[in-house]
Write an enzyme that holds these catalytic residues in place. Sequence first.
Site, PDB file in Angstrom:
ATOM      1  N   HIS A  32       0.756  -1.060   0.165  1.00  0.00           N
ATOM      2  CA  HIS A  32      -0.014  -0.172  -0.209  1.00  0.00           C
ATOM      3  C   HIS A  32       0.894   1.123   0.180  1.00  0.00           C
ATOM      4  O   HIS A  32       2.148   1.139   0.207  1.00  0.00           O
ATOM      5  CB  HIS A  32      -0.729   0.044   1.370  1.00  0.00           C
ATOM      6  CG  HIS A  32      -0.119  -0.053   2.428  1.00  0.00           C
ATOM      7  ND1 HIS A  32       0.769  -0.853   3.176  1.00  0.00           N
ATOM      8  CD2 HIS A  32       0.088   1.317   3.277  1.00  0.00           C
ATOM      9  CE1 HIS A  32       1.138  -0.415   4.138  1.00  0.00           C
ATOM     10  NE2 HIS A  32       0.775   0.923   4.419  1.00  0.00           N
ATOM     11  N   ASP A  52       0.857   5.119   1.763  1.00  0.00           N
ATOM     12  CA  ASP A  52       0.252   5.842   3.126  1.00  0.00           C
ATOM     13  C   ASP A  52      -0.263   7.013   2.419  1.00  0.00           C
ATOM     14  O   ASP A  52       0.244   8.342   1.702  1.00  0.00           O
ATOM     15  CB  ASP A  52       1.409   6.414   4.025  1.00  0.00           C
ATOM     16  CG  ASP A  52       2.182   5.263   4.559  1.00  0.00           C
ATOM     17  OD1 ASP A  52       1.323   3.987   4.629  1.00  0.00           O
ATOM     18  OD2 ASP A  52       3.241   5.197   5.245  1.00  0.00           O
ATOM     19  N   HIS A  61       4.781  -0.024  -0.135  1.00  0.00           N
ATOM     20  CA  HIS A  61       5.633  -0.637   0.742  1.00  0.00           C
ATOM     21  C   HIS A  61       4.814  -1.703   1.381  1.00  0.00           C
ATOM     22  O   HIS A  61       3.440  -1.738   1.143  1.00  0.00           O
ATOM     23  CB  HIS A  61       6.243   0.204   1.838  1.00  0.00           C
ATOM     24  CG  HIS A  61       5.176   0.945   2.661  1.00  0.00           C
ATOM     25  ND1 HIS A  61       4.769   2.251   2.083  1.00  0.00           N
ATOM     26  CD2 HIS A  61       4.970   0.790   3.841  1.00  0.00           C
ATOM     27  CE1 HIS A  61       3.981   2.837   3.107  1.00  0.00           C
ATOM     28  NE2 HIS A  61       4.151   2.112   4.017  1.00  0.00           N
ATOM     29  N   ARG A  94       8.106  -8.836  15.254  1.00  0.00           N
ATOM     30  CA  ARG A  94       8.507  -7.490  14.766  1.00  0.00           C
ATOM     31  C   ARG A  94       8.002  -6.554  15.345  1.00  0.00           C
ATOM     32  O   ARG A  94       6.379  -6.770  15.529  1.00  0.00           O
ATOM     33  CB  ARG A  94       8.467  -7.404  13.429  1.00  0.00           C
ATOM     34  CG  ARG A  94       8.660  -6.115  12.832  1.00  0.00           C
ATOM     35  CD  ARG A  94       8.380  -6.037  11.213  1.00  0.00           C
ATOM     36  NE  ARG A  94       8.526  -4.700  10.743  1.00  0.00           N
ATOM     37  CZ  ARG A  94       9.400  -3.934  10.286  1.00  0.00           C
ATOM     38  NH1 ARG A  94      10.586  -4.277  10.354  1.00  0.00           N
ATOM     39  NH2 ARG A  94       9.094  -2.690   9.953  1.00  0.00           N
TER      40      ARG A  94
HETATM   41  C1  GA4 Z   1      -2.558   2.494   5.471  1.00  0.00           C
HETATM   42  C2  GA4 Z   1      -1.504   3.650   6.277  1.00  0.00           C
HETATM   43  C3  GA4 Z   1      -1.884   3.687   7.733  1.00  0.00           C
HETATM   44  O1  GA4 Z   1      -1.646   2.542   8.517  1.00  0.00           O
HETATM   45  C4  GA4 Z   1      -3.674   3.778   7.606  1.00  0.00           C
HETATM   46  C5  GA4 Z   1      -4.403   2.464   7.251  1.00  0.00           C
HETATM   47  C6  GA4 Z   1      -5.811   2.531   7.321  1.00  0.00           C
HETATM   48  C7  GA4 Z   1      -6.120   1.430   8.492  1.00  0.00           C
HETATM   49  O2  GA4 Z   1      -5.413   0.639   8.775  1.00  0.00           O
HETATM   50  O3  GA4 Z   1      -7.396   1.626   8.807  1.00  0.00           O
HETATM   51  C8  GA4 Z   1      -6.150   1.777   5.909  1.00  0.00           C
HETATM   52  C9  GA4 Z   1      -4.909   1.973   4.933  1.00  0.00           C
HETATM   53  C10 GA4 Z   1      -3.944   2.957   5.956  1.00  0.00           C
HETATM   54  C11 GA4 Z   1      -5.185   2.520   3.615  1.00  0.00           C
HETATM   55  C12 GA4 Z   1      -6.575   1.993   2.794  1.00  0.00           C
HETATM   56  C13 GA4 Z   1      -7.665   1.557   4.031  1.00  0.00           C
HETATM   57  C14 GA4 Z   1      -7.503   2.390   5.297  1.00  0.00           C
HETATM   58  C15 GA4 Z   1      -6.658   0.293   5.952  1.00  0.00           C
HETATM   59  C16 GA4 Z   1      -7.178   0.248   4.603  1.00  0.00           C
HETATM   60  C17 GA4 Z   1      -7.447  -0.992   3.719  1.00  0.00           C
HETATM   61  C18 GA4 Z   1      -4.151   4.100   9.210  1.00  0.00           C
HETATM   62  C19 GA4 Z   1      -4.244   5.041   7.007  1.00  0.00           C
HETATM   63  O4  GA4 Z   1      -4.413   5.966   7.156  1.00  0.00           O
HETATM   64  O5  GA4 Z   1      -4.439   4.311   5.460  1.00  0.00           O
END
Ligand code: GA4
Length: 334
Positions: free
Chosen positions: A208, A210, A265, A276
């Site tokens: 994904h 960020d 990443h 981890r």
């Molecule tokens: C990825 C980056 C951060 O960890 C996060 C994640 C969020 C979550 O865990 O709720 C998301 C992910 C993240 C992107 C797409 C959506 C939302 C899980 C998911 C499948 C906290 C964020 O802001 O986006």
Amino acid sequence: MVVVSQRAALNELVVIKTCKCSSMFTGVPEVDLANPEAKTLILKACQEFGLFKVVNHDVPFELMNNLENEVMKFFKQGQFEKDKAGPPDPYGYGSKRIGTNGDVGWVEYLLLNTNPDVISPNSLLLFHQTPPNFRGALEHYIFAMKKMCCEVLELMAEGLGIGGRNVFSKMVRDERSDSCFRVNHYPACPELQVQALSGRNLIGFGEHTDPQIISVLRSNNTSGLQICLQDGTWASIPPDHTSFFINVGDLLQVMTNGRFKSVKHRVIMGESTMSRVSMIYFGGPPLNEKIGPLPSLVSKEEESLYKELTWREYKNAVYKSRLADNRLSLFEKS
Ligand code: GA4
């Protein structure tokens, strides 16, 4: 009994085939924050990789270690206790399920908003229910992350030659900033050695980008983090528990009109028998902030790659998507 249930849980999770070579990538750009050339090195790293390692950062090791110990105490509790802090909505404790759209990983986590009094009443409740030592360690650590994050964002603005050096940092410094903090625990799993032998690895956290402006990651000395290079290959990042890894988020890619790359990443398991632990600060703007390419980085209107959206609009769409989706297409001009 434990082995049987672990095997069942593993079968539910995504297993990927990776190349047999488990060598570490040696090309991670390293930036010494005390070096006068830091801004130039950061600029180059954000354009080429979307990630760099920060050394000489002034954050005491004790601060990181202290929080890591508190985090481990939390994850060592029984499932019943941990579930009291869940389910994540999106803030709170979660296990294996990431987001609400079907993504899974070999991970348990805590997700918190860093300005809960403005952004999320649930997250505020969570902060107050956290044991005082854990809460104290979190508050000190988050304070240090915000400070370092703003320093780095200012070096980025300087490197780009943008008039105001606080153009990015002011969004994270704002008291309404929608920044969040995540701790991930990837439990060691003996079953993985069997998987690894057959060239298969388990996804800890799927690929994904960020969505925010910038992310600051610190992990214990356990491998697992990989970034996708410009040629599409995956590179394993050598762990370093004394340093931070900073990556460009989607909003920074948009604001720099694509000059900085929001790096894809993931975390894969199977390279280590140790568990981890990672702690990530995601610097974000206030929900109402309008995000688009900065005019000073676009010479003519037709050269602007992205349209303008508020962080709220983008965030709402992000939370409806799957991890691996290409969310930046929402910003792309049709
Ligand atoms: C990825 C980056 C951060 O960890 C996060 C994640 C969020 C979550 O865990 O709720 C998301 C992910 C993240 C992107 C797409 C959506 C939302 C899980 C998911 C499948 C906290 C964020 O802001 O986006």
